[in-house]
Scaffold this motif. Structure first.
Motif, PDB file in Angstrom:
ATOM      1  N   LEU A  84      -2.915   5.870   6.963  1.00  0.00           N
ATOM      2  CA  LEU A  84      -1.753   5.007   7.142  1.00  0.00           C
ATOM      3  C   LEU A  84      -1.630   4.110   5.918  1.00  0.00           C
ATOM      4  N   VAL A  85      -0.431   4.058   5.363  1.00  0.00           N
ATOM      5  CA  VAL A  85      -0.190   3.333   4.119  1.00  0.00           C
ATOM      6  C   VAL A  85       0.663   2.101   4.392  1.00  0.00           C
ATOM      7  N   ASP A  86       0.160   0.956   3.960  1.00  0.00           N
ATOM      8  CA  ASP A  86       0.874  -0.315   4.115  1.00  0.00           C
ATOM      9  C   ASP A  86       1.988  -0.398   3.084  1.00  0.00           C
ATOM     10  N   LYS A  87       3.229  -0.432   3.567  1.00  0.00           N
ATOM     11  CA  LYS A  87       4.396  -0.536   2.681  1.00  0.00           C
ATOM     12  C   LYS A  87       5.056  -1.914   2.765  1.00  0.00           C
ATOM     13  N   LEU A  88       4.470  -2.817   3.575  1.00  0.00           N
ATOM     14  CA  LEU A  88       5.083  -4.129   3.791  1.00  0.00           C
ATOM     15  C   LEU A  88       4.812  -5.095   2.649  1.00  0.00           C
ATOM     16  N   THR A  89       3.530  -5.237   2.247  1.00  0.00           N
ATOM     17  CA  THR A  89       3.190  -6.287   1.283  1.00  0.00           C
ATOM     18  C   THR A  89       3.915  -6.150  -0.054  1.00  0.00           C
ATOM     19  N   PRO A  90       4.202  -4.914  -0.551  1.00  0.00           N
ATOM     20  CA  PRO A  90       4.976  -4.863  -1.797  1.00  0.00           C
ATOM     21  C   PRO A  90       6.348  -5.519  -1.697  1.00  0.00           C
ATOM     22  N   TRP A  91       6.913  -5.582  -0.479  1.00  0.00           N
ATOM     23  CA  TRP A  91       8.222  -6.237  -0.310  1.00  0.00           C
ATOM     24  C   TRP A  91       8.133  -7.729  -0.611  1.00  0.00           C
ATOM     25  N   PHE A  92       6.920  -8.298  -0.551  1.00  0.00           N
ATOM     26  CA  PHE A  92       6.729  -9.719  -0.820  1.00  0.00           C
ATOM     27  C   PHE A  92       6.177  -9.956  -2.225  1.00  0.00           C
ATOM     28  N   GLY A  93       6.259  -8.939  -3.082  1.00  0.00           N
ATOM     29  CA  GLY A  93       5.849  -9.119  -4.475  1.00  0.00           C
ATOM     30  C   GLY A  93       4.404  -8.780  -4.757  1.00  0.00           C
ATOM     31  N   SER A  94       3.654  -8.333  -3.758  1.00  0.00           N
ATOM     32  CA  SER A  94       2.255  -7.987  -3.981  1.00  0.00           C
ATOM     33  C   SER A  94       2.144  -6.726  -4.826  1.00  0.00           C
ATOM     34  N   GLU A  95       1.188  -6.699  -5.755  1.00  0.00           N
ATOM     35  CA  GLU A  95       0.961  -5.540  -6.604  1.00  0.00           C
ATOM     36  C   GLU A  95      -0.424  -4.970  -6.347  1.00  0.00           C
ATOM     37  N   PRO A  96      -0.648  -3.705  -6.703  1.00  0.00           N
ATOM     38  CA  PRO A  96      -1.963  -3.089  -6.469  1.00  0.00           C
ATOM     39  C   PRO A  96      -3.078  -3.871  -7.157  1.00  0.00           C
ATOM     40  N   PRO A 223       3.072   3.607 -13.430  1.00  0.00           N
ATOM     41  CA  PRO A 223       3.917   2.416 -13.276  1.00  0.00           C
ATOM     42  C   PRO A 223       3.797   1.842 -11.868  1.00  0.00           C
ATOM     43  N   VAL A 224       3.672   0.533 -11.783  1.00  0.00           N
ATOM     44  CA  VAL A 224       3.562  -0.123 -10.475  1.00  0.00           C
ATOM     45  C   VAL A 224       4.757   0.206  -9.597  1.00  0.00           C
ATOM     46  N   LYS A 225       5.924   0.391 -10.198  1.00  0.00           N
ATOM     47  CA  LYS A 225       7.128   0.685  -9.417  1.00  0.00           C
ATOM     48  C   LYS A 225       7.042   2.027  -8.708  1.00  0.00           C
ATOM     49  N   GLU A 226       6.122   2.903  -9.138  1.00  0.00           N
ATOM     50  CA  GLU A 226       5.956   4.205  -8.492  1.00  0.00           C
ATOM     51  C   GLU A 226       4.966   4.166  -7.329  1.00  0.00           C
ATOM     52  N   VAL A 227       4.338   3.025  -7.100  1.00  0.00           N
ATOM     53  CA  VAL A 227       3.353   2.913  -6.023  1.00  0.00           C
ATOM     54  C   VAL A 227       4.062   2.750  -4.687  1.00  0.00           C
ATOM     55  N   VAL A 228       3.740   3.631  -3.737  1.00  0.00           N
ATOM     56  CA  VAL A 228       4.335   3.584  -2.398  1.00  0.00           C
ATOM     57  C   VAL A 228       3.694   2.476  -1.586  1.00  0.00           C
ATOM     58  N   GLY A 229       2.380   2.365  -1.660  1.00  0.00           N
ATOM     59  CA  GLY A 229       1.669   1.350  -0.901  1.00  0.00           C
ATOM     60  C   GLY A 229       0.176   1.625  -0.900  1.00  0.00           C
ATOM     61  N   ARG A 230      -0.551   0.764  -0.225  1.00  0.00           N
ATOM     62  CA  ARG A 230      -2.006   0.872  -0.151  1.00  0.00           C
ATOM     63  C   ARG A 230      -2.429   1.591   1.128  1.00  0.00           C
ATOM     64  N   ALA A 231      -3.327   2.562   0.982  1.00  0.00           N
ATOM     65  CA  ALA A 231      -3.894   3.226   2.157  1.00  0.00           C
ATOM     66  C   ALA A 231      -4.914   2.282   2.795  1.00  0.00           C
ATOM     67  N   VAL A 232      -4.717   1.966   4.066  1.00  0.00           N
ATOM     68  CA  VAL A 232      -5.558   0.956   4.717  1.00  0.00           C
ATOM     69  C   VAL A 232      -6.430   1.516   5.824  1.00  0.00           C
ATOM     70  N   VAL A 233      -6.033   2.640   6.424  1.00  0.00           N
ATOM     71  CA  VAL A 233      -6.757   3.167   7.579  1.00  0.00           C
ATOM     72  C   VAL A 233      -6.754   4.694   7.547  1.00  0.00           C
ATOM     73  N   ILE A 234      -7.914   5.284   7.881  1.00  0.00           N
ATOM     74  CA  ILE A 234      -7.955   6.710   8.180  1.00  0.00           C
ATOM     75  C   ILE A 234      -7.644   6.841   9.666  1.00  0.00           C
ATOM     76  N   ALA A 235      -6.500   7.424   9.980  1.00  0.00           N
ATOM     77  CA  ALA A 235      -6.036   7.469  11.366  1.00  0.00           C
ATOM     78  C   ALA A 235      -6.387   8.770  12.077  1.00  0.00           C
ATOM     79  N   TRP A 236      -6.667   9.822  11.326  1.00  0.00           N
ATOM     80  CA  TRP A 236      -6.950  11.122  11.922  1.00  0.00           C
ATOM     81  C   TRP A 236      -7.824  11.917  10.972  1.00  0.00           C
ATOM     82  N   PRO A 237      -8.788  12.700  11.481  1.00  0.00           N
ATOM     83  CA  PRO A 237      -9.128  12.930  12.883  1.00  0.00           C
ATOM     84  C   PRO A 237      -9.847  11.732  13.498  1.00  0.00           C
ATOM     85  N   VAL A 238      -9.937  11.757  14.832  1.00  0.00           N
ATOM     86  CA  VAL A 238     -10.465  10.616  15.572  1.00  0.00           C
ATOM     87  C   VAL A 238     -11.885  10.275  15.142  1.00  0.00           C
TER      88      VAL A 238
END
Length: 294
Positions: A84-96, A223-238
């Motif tokens: 699961l990739v967090d796409k929220l924090t970049p909306w607030f100006g956060s960078e990798p 380029p930072v602008k090409e970053v979708v977001g940070r992977a935060v959790v391995i959701a699968w497999p259980v």
């Protein structure tokens, strides 16, 4: 006509002139009638529509699932894992930041020659709304080891150095050396420009990352602008449920060559940025405290 013989225009008002209310109710019936409940089958399309809109909004602005297609991030990530990739924090100006595992769009044909599976129409639709891992075949996932202003260096078999500091990298694939001894890009010393990041796979001898794309238009930088977001959790497999914290090696003193980023969120309205980012920051600190560097 005398007053005693006057009859209202609507008819008599005596007991004999009153008509009983009908089953549907009439003008004289003051009792509210129960509304017939809407059929479940009539409401189902509305519920499905709402669910799809919410799923699309979540995928666009909050979280998106991605499938790991290769072994370049072993053993942190295995082929077939869903993250699961967090796409929220970049909306607030956060960078990798250094140490984060990030998903990014192919910056300059890094995936040339790689096989691309063709999803069917249903898979494409479910991927588009975020109910299945992304079917976008032009995305990659790597670990950030250098950010704007950093000097990143590999000499011999390592260790990897960032701004002159040696990194202890327990996440590197067992049997691999932190640096690769070859003449194709494994030996390097680069300075990362502002607005770019330098990325490497955890499976160092099996990852076509920044090292081996130095001939592209960005000299291997992403380029930072090409970053979708940070992977935060391995959701699968259980049985592989886990978070993806920043390893402690990136917290060592003297590693940061940049000026302190005290106003990272200044690009967003302060109240909104704080309200949106605070829970994630707290969660991230907790993850860092619990992380074991995997």
């Amino acid at each position: 006509m005398t007053p005693g013989n006057h009859t209202p225009a609507g008819g008599g008002d005596g007991p004999g002139d009153r008509r009983p209310p009908t089953a549907e109710g009439g003008p004289g019936d003051g009792a509210p009638q129960a509304k017939k409940p809407r059929s479940f089958w009539k409401e189902l399309p509305i519920l499905i529509g709402i669910a799809l809109v919410l799923a699309l909004l979540i995928k666009t602005f909050l979280v998106q699932a991605f499938s790991i297609p290769s072994d370049s991030m072993q053993n942190t990530l295995q082929q077939g894992d869903r993250v699961l990739v967090d796409k929220l924090t970049p909306w607030f100006g956060s960078e990798p930041e250094r140490g984060e595992v990030v998903v990014f769009h192919d910056p300059d044909n890094w995936l040339a020659g790689e096989p691309t599976p063709t999803p069917n129409a249903l898979q494409q639709f479910l991927s588009w709304i975020g109910l299945m891992p992304s079917a976008e075949e032009k995305d990659l996932i790597k670990r950030v080891v250098g950010v704007g202003g950093d000097t990143v260096e590999c000499k011999g078999t390592g260790p990897l150095r960032v701004n002159g500091k040696e990194l202890n990298e327990p996440y590197v694939y067992p049997g691999n050396t932190p640096c690769s001894q070859d003449d194709q890009g494994g030996q390097f010393k680069v300075q990362v420009p502002e607005g770019y990041i330098w990325v490497m796979g955890d499976h160092r001898q099996n990852s076509r990352d920044s090292r081996y794309n130095q001939a592209d238009k960005n000299h291997g930088m992403v380029p930072v602008k090409e970053v979708v977001g940070r992977a935060v959790v391995i959701a699968w497999p259980v049985n592989r449920w886990n978070n993806l914290p920043v390893p402690d090696t990136f917290d060592q003193s003297g590693l940061d060559a940049r000026a302190p980023a005290g106003a990272v969120l200044s690009v967003a309205p302060q109240g909104l940025a704080l309200a949106g980012a605070a829970p994630l920051v707290l969660l991230r600190r907790r993850w860092r405290g619990d992380g074991d560097g995997r």
